[in-house]
Write a protein that holds these residues in place. Structure first.
Motif, short mmCIF file in Angstrom:
data_model
loop_
_atom_site.label_atom_id
_atom_site.label_comp_id
_atom_site.label_asym_id
_atom_site.label_seq_id
_atom_site.Cartn_x
_atom_site.Cartn_y
_atom_site.Cartn_z
N THR A 1 11.75 2.09 4.36
CA THR A 1 11.48 0.87 3.61
C THR A 1 12.79 0.12 3.42
O THR A 1 13.86 0.74 3.35
N PHE A 2 12.68 -1.17 3.34
CA PHE A 2 13.86 -2.02 3.24
C PHE A 2 13.70 -2.96 2.06
O PHE A 2 12.63 -3.51 1.84
N ASP A 3 14.78 -3.15 1.30
CA ASP A 3 14.70 -4.06 0.17
C ASP A 3 14.81 -5.51 0.65
O ASP A 3 15.14 -5.78 1.81
N GLU B 1 9.09 -9.94 0.21
CA GLU B 1 8.78 -8.92 -0.78
C GLU B 1 7.89 -7.85 -0.20
O GLU B 1 7.18 -8.09 0.79
N GLU B 2 7.91 -6.68 -0.81
CA GLU B 2 7.12 -5.54 -0.34
C GLU B 2 5.65 -5.92 -0.26
O GLU B 2 5.09 -6.47 -1.19
N LYS B 3 5.03 -5.64 0.88
CA LYS B 3 3.63 -5.99 1.10
C LYS B 3 2.68 -4.86 0.74
O LYS B 3 1.52 -5.07 0.47
N GLN C 1 10.43 -5.75 14.03
CA GLN C 1 10.55 -5.85 12.57
C GLN C 1 11.32 -7.11 12.20
O GLN C 1 10.94 -7.83 11.28
N VAL C 2 12.38 -7.40 12.92
CA VAL C 2 13.16 -8.62 12.68
C VAL C 2 12.27 -9.84 12.91
O VAL C 2 12.24 -10.76 12.08
N ARG C 3 11.55 -9.85 13.99
CA ARG C 3 10.65 -10.96 14.32
C ARG C 3 9.63 -11.18 13.20
O ARG C 3 9.37 -12.31 12.78
#
Length: 61
Positions: free
Chosen positions: A7-9, A57-59, A40-42
């Motif tokens: 997970t990424f902030d 934001e976190e989905k 993921q970048v896309r």
């Protein structure tokens, strides 16, 4: 054994988006630099373009 999901902030996602949008870096270049998948970048760039910072934001809930 299953894959572990990273997970990424929001700050990390914004960094990736900024590298792509503000520079001459491709999705692959950003992904290589941050050691993540180019898709993921896309995805993050699309979310940011569609929804602004709220799109990062976190989905999952």
């Amino acid at each position: 054994m299953g894959n572990i999901k990273r997970t990424f902030d929001k700050a990390f996602k914004k960094q990736a988006v900024d590298l792509y949008l503000n520079g001459d870096m491709s999705y692959q270049s950003v992904a290589d630099k941050l050691e993540i998948d180019k898709n993921q970048v896309r995805r993050w760039v699309k979310y940011f373009e569609d929804e602004g910072i709220l799109g990062l934001e976190e989905k999952r809930g």
